[in-house]
Write a protein that holds these residues in place. Structure first.
Motif, short mmCIF file in Angstrom:
data_model
loop_
_atom_site.label_atom_id
_atom_site.label_comp_id
_atom_site.label_asym_id
_atom_site.label_seq_id
_atom_site.Cartn_x
_atom_site.Cartn_y
_atom_site.Cartn_z
N LYS A 51 66.52 -35.07 96.97
CA LYS A 51 66.07 -35.08 97.20
C LYS A 51 65.02 -36.14 98.71
O LYS A 51 66.12 -37.10 98.32
CB LYS A 51 65.56 -35.66 95.64
N ASN A 52 64.57 -35.69 99.58
CA ASN A 52 63.89 -36.68 99.70
C ASN A 52 63.09 -37.72 99.39
O ASN A 52 62.03 -37.42 98.55
CB ASN A 52 63.21 -35.99 101.22
N GLU A 53 63.22 -38.40 99.44
CA GLU A 53 62.37 -40.01 98.66
C GLU A 53 62.51 -40.96 100.00
O GLU A 53 63.24 -41.53 100.75
CB GLU A 53 63.42 -40.25 97.24
N GLU A 95 62.66 -43.28 105.41
CA GLU A 95 63.34 -42.70 104.31
C GLU A 95 64.71 -42.40 104.16
O GLU A 95 65.59 -42.16 104.91
CB GLU A 95 62.93 -40.85 105.98
N THR A 96 65.01 -41.52 102.79
CA THR A 96 66.01 -41.33 102.76
C THR A 96 66.43 -40.28 101.73
O THR A 96 65.56 -39.52 101.57
CB THR A 96 66.03 -42.77 101.59
N VAL A 97 67.56 -39.72 101.55
CA VAL A 97 67.56 -38.63 100.37
C VAL A 97 68.25 -39.26 99.57
O VAL A 97 69.88 -40.01 99.48
CB VAL A 97 68.43 -36.88 101.67
N HIS A 113 68.39 -43.11 106.60
CA HIS A 113 67.99 -42.29 108.14
C HIS A 113 66.94 -44.19 108.32
O HIS A 113 67.09 -45.02 107.91
CB HIS A 113 66.92 -41.71 107.48
N ASP A 120 73.10 -42.30 110.69
CA ASP A 120 72.60 -43.11 108.87
C ASP A 120 73.28 -43.58 108.43
O ASP A 120 74.88 -43.57 109.07
CB ASP A 120 72.02 -41.40 108.32
#
Length: 132
Positions: free
Chosen positions: A34-36, A45-47, A68, A125
């Motif tokens: 889930k991109n969050e 931006e994180t996953v 990221h 990352d």
């Protein structure tokens, strides 16, 4: 006495059935990615990967997060023991107002009452596993 034994047997059977109903769960990270934004208002931006979030009565949390470049976990108060494990990349951990570098293979235990945050540094990352 016979009724009591029947009740106990029924309760045991129901308990055994509910445990046998789902003896294990296999999840694939590609299915739960889930991109969050960075949690705790960290930004960037994180996953996020929240493994077993839908498991009945699981009292543990097991997550993977990819930060990221420029992303962070915002500084926040910890209420329970929590472990951060650095899978890859580099970062800077803030713990109770002090900052220190973290890298692949490092594990950080944050205890209740501590405040902490983590930001990604470097070009790659920052990949972490979090459990509490």
């Amino acid at each position: 006495m016979r009724k009591l034994l029947i009740v106990i047997f029924c309760l045991f059977s129901v308990s055994a059935f509910s445990q046998a109903k789902q003896p294990y769960i296999l999840e694939h990270e590609k299915d739960i990615a889930k991109n969050e934004p960075g949690p705790h208002n960290g930004g960037g931006e994180t996953v996020g990967y929240s493994f077993f979030a839908k498991a009945d009565s699981l009292k543990k949390t097991f997550r993977k997060r990819v930060l990221h470049p420029g992303a962070a976990v915002g500084y926040h108060l910890q209420e329970v023991d929590e472990v951060y494990y650095i899978v890859s990349g580099t970062g800077e951990m803030q713990m109770n107002g002090k900052a220190f570098p973290v890298k692949t293979g490092d594990a950080i235990l944050t205890r209740p009452g501590s405040s902490h945050g983590l930001k990604q540094t470097g070009k790659a990352d920052l990949v972490i596993i979090i459990t509490y």
